[in-house]
Design a protein around this motif. Sequence first.
Motif, mmCIF file in Angstrom:
data_model
loop_
_atom_site.group_PDB
_atom_site.id
_atom_site.type_symbol
_atom_site.label_atom_id
_atom_site.label_comp_id
_atom_site.label_asym_id
_atom_site.label_seq_id
_atom_site.Cartn_x
_atom_site.Cartn_y
_atom_site.Cartn_z
ATOM 1 N N ILE A 1 -30.631 0.282 -67.113
ATOM 2 C CA ILE A 1 -31.113 -0.345 -65.881
ATOM 3 C C ILE A 1 -32.499 -0.926 -66.085
ATOM 4 C CG2 ILE A 1 -32.089 1.816 -64.986
ATOM 5 C CD1 ILE A 1 -31.259 0.902 -62.183
ATOM 6 N N ALA A 2 -32.781 -2.011 -65.368
ATOM 7 C CA ALA A 2 -34.111 -2.608 -65.305
ATOM 8 C C ALA A 2 -34.519 -2.661 -63.843
ATOM 9 C CB ALA A 2 -34.111 -4.010 -65.910
ATOM 10 N N HIS B 1 -30.827 4.858 -69.431
ATOM 11 C CA HIS B 1 -31.717 4.010 -70.229
ATOM 12 C C HIS B 1 -32.456 3.058 -69.289
ATOM 13 C CE1 HIS B 1 -29.727 5.314 -73.943
ATOM 14 N NE2 HIS B 1 -28.585 5.218 -73.247
ATOM 15 N N VAL B 2 -33.757 3.255 -69.192
ATOM 16 C CA VAL B 2 -34.571 2.464 -68.272
ATOM 17 C C VAL B 2 -35.485 1.552 -69.075
ATOM 18 C CG1 VAL B 2 -36.205 2.536 -66.351
ATOM 19 C CG2 VAL B 2 -34.502 4.359 -66.627
ATOM 20 N N LEU B 3 -35.417 0.242 -68.770
ATOM 21 C CA LEU B 3 -36.252 -0.728 -69.481
ATOM 22 C C LEU B 3 -37.691 -0.599 -69.022
ATOM 23 C CD1 LEU B 3 -35.366 -2.853 -71.592
ATOM 24 C CD2 LEU B 3 -35.685 -4.570 -69.840
ATOM 25 N N LEU C 1 -39.391 3.143 -61.201
ATOM 26 C CA LEU C 1 -39.131 3.008 -62.639
ATOM 27 C C LEU C 1 -39.494 4.293 -63.370
ATOM 28 C CD1 LEU C 1 -39.937 -0.132 -64.759
ATOM 29 C CD2 LEU C 1 -40.560 2.123 -65.605
ATOM 30 N N HIS C 2 -40.684 4.881 -63.050
ATOM 31 C CA HIS C 2 -41.132 6.099 -63.723
ATOM 32 C C HIS C 2 -40.224 7.271 -63.391
ATOM 33 C CE1 HIS C 2 -45.398 4.196 -63.919
ATOM 34 N NE2 HIS C 2 -44.615 3.799 -64.935
ATOM 35 N N ASP D 1 -27.337 -2.759 -65.519
ATOM 36 C CA ASP D 1 -27.613 -2.894 -64.086
ATOM 37 C C ASP D 1 -29.051 -3.320 -63.870
ATOM 38 O OD1 ASP D 1 -25.029 -1.793 -62.953
ATOM 39 O OD2 ASP D 1 -25.661 -0.092 -64.190
ATOM 40 N N VAL D 2 -29.269 -3.924 -62.722
ATOM 41 C CA VAL D 2 -30.604 -4.357 -62.313
ATOM 42 C C VAL D 2 -30.842 -3.874 -60.896
ATOM 43 C CG1 VAL D 2 -32.003 -6.360 -61.673
ATOM 44 C CG2 VAL D 2 -30.778 -6.360 -63.830
ATOM 45 N N LEU D 3 -32.001 -3.252 -60.676
ATOM 46 C CA LEU D 3 -32.393 -2.847 -59.328
ATOM 47 C C LEU D 3 -33.415 -3.847 -58.818
ATOM 48 C CD1 LEU D 3 -32.320 -0.697 -57.033
ATOM 49 C CD2 LEU D 3 -34.361 0.293 -58.090
#
Length: 532
Positions: free
Chosen positions: A397-398, A433-435, A423-424, A461-463
């Motif tokens: 995800i980003a 997996h976080v960009l 994000l954190h 995925d994108v948030l």
Amino acid sequence: MKSSRDSSASSRLTNPPQECKQCGTKTRLSNGLCVNCLLGEGLEPDTQASSDAFERVLNEADVPDKQWRMGNYEILEEIARGGMGVIYRAQQRHSRRIVAVKRVLSYHAKSHDSLARFRREAEAAANLDHPNILPIFEVGESDDGLPFFSMKYVSGGSLQQIGPTLRGDRRRSVQLMAKVARAVDYAHARGILHRDLKPGNILIDDHGEPLVSDFGLAKSLETNSDLTRTLTGLGTPGYIAPEQANSAAADLTARSDVYSLGAVLFYLLTGRPPFLGENALSVIQQAANTPAPKLRSLEPSLDRDLETICARCLEQDPKARYQSAGDLAADLERWLENRPIAARPVTVPVRIWRWSRRNPKLVVATLSGILLGASVFWLFRENFSPASPATPPEKSIAVLPFVDLSEARDQEYFCDGISEEILHALARVDGLHVLGRTSSFSFKGTNATVGEIGRKLNVEDVLEGSVRREGNRIRVTTQLMNTRTGFQVWTETYDRELPGIFALQDEITRSIVDALKIKLAVALPTHERRDP
């Protein structure tokens, strides 16, 4: 004195014709020789022709026009001459009607083929009764034993003569050719093939109507008889079908005349026949080996349907042409009525197939090259294959920076802050997996689509979200998008009082994790404890 001389000459010419002492041709000259033999004798280097003999011949030939008759017709003047015959304007003796009289040239008198062709023209046209075919009035034989026939006198010229004036009037050209095609179809229906249709053989009468003439090469569609094949007996290069130069007359069909009709139409619309060359043989070879030029390649302003009609007529393969002159006439009439024509342009696959039939050696070489290239590619395919795009890691995800939708547009700092907190928090979830922030925030302020972001960042995925603040209340809208499908996975809207913003961050984060069906590895910190 002149009257006495004319009377004497006239009386000598009314005597029965005699045979030439050398070649046997009938002649009226008193010295016993025909004109050809007399001139030949005078050209011999070892013979001195008598000037008195030549003077006598000239006296015999000097006959006033008013005393020259052919059968029942008084000859007025010569109006045309061809390789086989000569045409005069004449007056019928009793009716005083002005007609045209055609007779075979005297030096063809001993040619069986020429006489047969001449008689065939008269017989073919005499049996055809159509308003657009030049009518034959009478078939006869002169005192010399040479055949002649009388026909309607036409003073309007031929399409060859008036063609340049028609180039600016396409509709008139099509109207004329539609009528000509109907006339030719009428002749075909009665078993007559013209074989020499060209602009010079289509006359225009006083009312502007076309008249098909000169059936000198006409052939019965029902018989296999044929005359000796010579270049002059083939028809006119530039207007005859390719098969006329290569096939026996017995093998020709009505579609040969269809080709000629298309060539005449091509001439009227462009000012030239489809093929040009330095000599007749060159033109015939071009027609046999080269496709006819496109009409609009010479006249780009012409109608596309007219180009299609001409192209259908000028096909090298007779089976690909209009099957009859009547079909051609029908399409020309459809064009005049602004209706769709029946003919369709040749498709690309058909053009390729025809090209391959004309160039078999080049086709073999091309196919060999393709096979060789395919073999090389197969052997070294790993070097040629482009690297396949990386598959995004599962559950990646980003988090994009949230968008400020407040009226004052003064919440950018808050938007970035809430995006970073989410994000954190997601980065501490096991299996997700976080960009990083730098990559995600590089799309801030851009109009990139979810799919483009997913391909560039290689995430599944994108948030994304938005923030709207009104007084002490704040509304946060979030949505989770799948980058491969573009579908929305999850969305939610949160309305909260501003003092509880940290708890709001935790709530949004947990909702996202639940939507992704990932078990939290650790409990997320409770930020409300930091609230004052």
